[in-house]
Design a protein around this motif. Structure first.
Motif, mmCIF file in Angstrom:
data_model
loop_
_atom_site.group_PDB
_atom_site.id
_atom_site.type_symbol
_atom_site.label_atom_id
_atom_site.label_comp_id
_atom_site.label_asym_id
_atom_site.label_seq_id
_atom_site.Cartn_x
_atom_site.Cartn_y
_atom_site.Cartn_z
ATOM 1 N N GLY A 209 0.779 -1.227 0.000
ATOM 2 C CA GLY A 209 0.000 0.000 0.000
ATOM 3 C C GLY A 209 0.812 1.279 0.000
ATOM 4 N N HIS A 210 2.061 1.217 -0.456
ATOM 5 C CA HIS A 210 2.913 2.413 -0.491
ATOM 6 C C HIS A 210 2.707 3.138 -1.822
ATOM 7 N N THR B 287 -0.476 -9.258 -9.033
ATOM 8 C CA THR B 287 -0.316 -9.052 -7.587
ATOM 9 C C THR B 287 -1.636 -9.232 -6.860
ATOM 10 N N GLY B 288 -2.724 -8.822 -7.479
ATOM 11 C CA GLY B 288 -4.027 -8.917 -6.821
ATOM 12 C C GLY B 288 -4.456 -10.326 -6.513
ATOM 13 N N VAL C 57 -7.710 -8.401 -4.185
ATOM 14 C CA VAL C 57 -8.269 -7.589 -5.270
ATOM 15 C C VAL C 57 -8.188 -6.097 -4.973
ATOM 16 N N PRO C 58 -8.487 -5.626 -3.735
ATOM 17 C CA PRO C 58 -8.364 -4.182 -3.485
ATOM 18 C C PRO C 58 -6.962 -3.638 -3.745
ATOM 19 N N GLY D 163 -5.138 2.173 -10.208
ATOM 20 C CA GLY D 163 -5.511 3.586 -10.203
ATOM 21 C C GLY D 163 -4.284 4.483 -10.164
ATOM 22 N N VAL D 164 -3.304 4.118 -9.328
ATOM 23 C CA VAL D 164 -2.049 4.877 -9.289
ATOM 24 C C VAL D 164 -1.372 4.829 -10.654
ATOM 25 N N MET D 165 -1.336 3.660 -11.253
ATOM 26 C CA MET D 165 -0.722 3.506 -12.571
ATOM 27 C C MET D 165 -1.390 4.414 -13.599
#
Length: 417
Positions: A358-359, A387-388, A393-394, A401-403
Motif C-alpha cells: 500500500g505504499h 499481484t491482486g 483484489v483491493p 488507479g495509481v498507474m
C-alpha cells in the motif's frame, strides 16, 4: 603493419575538465554513437572521440593489428594532451571494437588509463573465419551490403520505431564507411584474443552489456569483469549492441559513477556548541562503502532519473541527509546494483511489493522507473493484476488507479512539449 593516425572529435565539455576518450563500434562514428551520452557528461568531462580508419572520414592506411590501433589511440591522447596543456592520464570508454581497444590499452599502457568502461564487447569477439569472411564480403560488395544485417544486430526490439533519427544516422554512417577501412578492422579483430591475459589488468573496469546483444552477449562482458582484478558488470535491459546510442541516460549515469573520483558522501553533523554560528558541516569518510555509494548513485540516477534524484538530495537537511546516503549506498548500490537480476525484473518485483504494502507514493515513482527500465505499459499493468491474485483484489484496484494517474501525467507532459 602501421600505427593508424586517428582524428580526434570534440564531443562535449572543455579542457578544464578531466579527459574522457570514447571509442566507436565497427561501422559507426564516434559522433553518431556517442553524441547523446557525451552531452550528458559535458558538465564533468572533456569528452573526445576517435574514429576507426575509413570511418567518418578518417584516413585509410596500411593494415594494422589491435595493438597498433590501441597505439594510435595513445598517440591521439598525446595530441589532445598537448592541446589541453597536459599530457597526463585519461578515462576511457569504448563500445564493441572500441571496448576491445580499451582492453588492449589496459594491457599495453595501464598507467595512462585511470579507469575504463567497456560496453558491448569481448576479450574475443567472434572467430577468425567469421571476420575474414566479412572482410572479403565488404571488399567485394561494399559496406552498404552490411546495413540490413547490422540493423538487426545493433538495436534492441522497438528501438528503430522509437528513435528513427538515431537509428538512421547510425546506419547511414555504416553505409558511408570506406570499404577497405571496414575490412581492415575486420582483419584486426580476426586475430584479437586477450582472454588469457585479463588477470593482468589492475585498472578498475566496469562492463556494460545489452540484454539483447547477440554479437557480444552479457556473458561476454561478465567474463571480462570476472577476469580482471577489479571489475563489475551491468546488464541493460533496454539495449542491444550500441548501448551509448540506445540508452544514453543510463550509460551516462553509469560512466559518472565509475569514472569520476569516488565521492565522499557528506553526513552533516552539527558541532556541539551553544553558538549557532559555529555549527558546521563536516565530511565523514565511508571507507569501503564509497564504491557502493558511487555505484548506488549511478544506478539510482539511471532508474529514477536525474531530476528526481536531484530533488531528493536538494531537499535533504541535517536530519534527512544520512537517510539519503543510506538508501543510495544500500538500496541502490548493494541491492539494485547486484548482477543477479536484470533491472526490468527488479522493477517488476518492486511494483508488486509496493502495491501489496500500500505504499502508493513510492509505487507511483516506481511505475515511472519501470518504464525507464524497459517495461511496457502493458507489462506494468500485468504485474499489478498478477499481484491482486496473491495480495487481494483491493490491492490491484488501488495500484491500477495509481498507474493510470502516472500514465496520464506522462501523456499530459508529452502533449505539452
Amino acid at each position: 603493419m602501421t600505427v593508424p593516425t586517428l582524428p580526434a572529435t570534440e564531443l562535449a565539455g572543455d579542457a578544464s575538465r578531466p579527459l574522457l576518450i570514447v571509442g566507436p563500434s565497427l561501422g559507426t562514428t564516434c559522433a553518431t554513437l556517442w553524441a547523446s551520452t557525451a552531452r550528458l557528461l559535458g558538465d564533468v568531462f572533456h569528452v573526445v572521440g576517435w574514429d576507426l580508419p575509413g570511418h567518418g572520414g578518417a584516413p585509410v592506411g596500411g593494415a594494422f593489428t589491435m595493438a597498433e590501433l590501441a597505439r594510435g589511440v595513445l598517440e591521439l591522447a598525446d595530441r589532445v594532451g598537448v592541446a589541453r596543456g597536459d599530457a597526463g592520464t585519461f578515462a576511457y570508454a569504448g563500445d564493441s571494437v572500441g571496448g576491445a581497444v580499451g582492453l588492449q590499452l589496459l594491457l599495453d599502457d595501464p598507467d595512462r588509463v585511470d579507469a575504463a568502461v567497456l560496453l558491448c564487447t569481448g576479450a574475443r569477439i567472434g572467430d577468425e573465419a567469421m571476420w575474414r569472411d566479412r572482410a572479403a564480403l565488404v571488399r567485394t560488395s561494399g559496406t552498404p551490403s552490411m546495413v540490413a544485417g547490422s540493423a538487426e544486430r545493433w538495436f534492441a526490439p522497438g528501438f528503430l520505431d522509437r528513435e528513427p533519427a538515431t537509428g538512421s544516422a547510425l546506419l547511414h554512417a555504416l553505409s558511408d564507411t570506406d570499404d577497405e577501412g571496414y575490412a581492415q578492422v575486420c582483419d584486426a579483430l580476426a586475430t584479437f584474443d586477450v582472454r588469457g591475459r585479463l588477470g593482468e589488468i589492475a585498472t578498475p573496469v566496469l562492463t556494460i552489456a545489452g540484454a539483447h546483444d547477440g554479437p557480444t552477449p552479457p556473458e561476454s562482458l561478465a567474463a571480462i569483469a570476472h577476469g580482471v582484478q577489479h571489475g563489475r558488470s551491468v546488464v541493460l535491459g533496454e539495449a542491444a549492441h550500441l548501448a551509448p546510442a540506445e540508452a544514453p541516460e543510463t550509460v551516462a549515469a553509469l560512466l559518472r559513477g565509475h569514472l569520476q573520483p569516488v565521492p565522499t558522501p557528506i553526513r552533516r553533523v552539527a558541532e556541539p556548541s551553544a553558538d549557532a554560528d559555529r555549527a558546521a558541516t563536516r565530511q565523514i569518510a565511508d571507507g569501503a562503502d564509497g564504491d557502493a555509494y558511487a555505484r548506488g548513485m549511478a544506478v539510482r540516477r539511471a532508474v529514477l532519473g536525474d531530476a528526481h534524484v536531484d530533488r531528493a538530495t536538494e531537499r535533504a537537511d541535517d536530519l534527512t541527509a544520512p537517510f539519503q546516503e543510506l538508501i543510495t549506498r544500500y538500496a541502490w548500490g548493494e541491492v539494485w546494483g547486484r548482477d543477479g537480476l536484470d533491472r526490468p525484473t527488479r522493477s517488476m518485483l518492486t511494483l508488486a511489493l509496493l502495491a501489496a504494502l500500500g505504499h502508493e507514493a513510492e509505487l507511483a515513482m516506481h511505475v515511472r522507473a519501470a518504464l525507464r527500465n524497459g517495461l511496457t505499459r502493458e507489462q506494468v499493468a500485468e504485474v499489478l493484476i498478477h499481484t491482486g491474485v496473491y495480495a487481494g483484489v483491493p490491492v490491484s484496484n488501488s495500484a491500477l488507479g495509481v498507474m493510470q494517474r502516472v500514465f496520464a501525467e506522462i501523456d499530459a507532459a508529452d502533449g505539452a512539449l
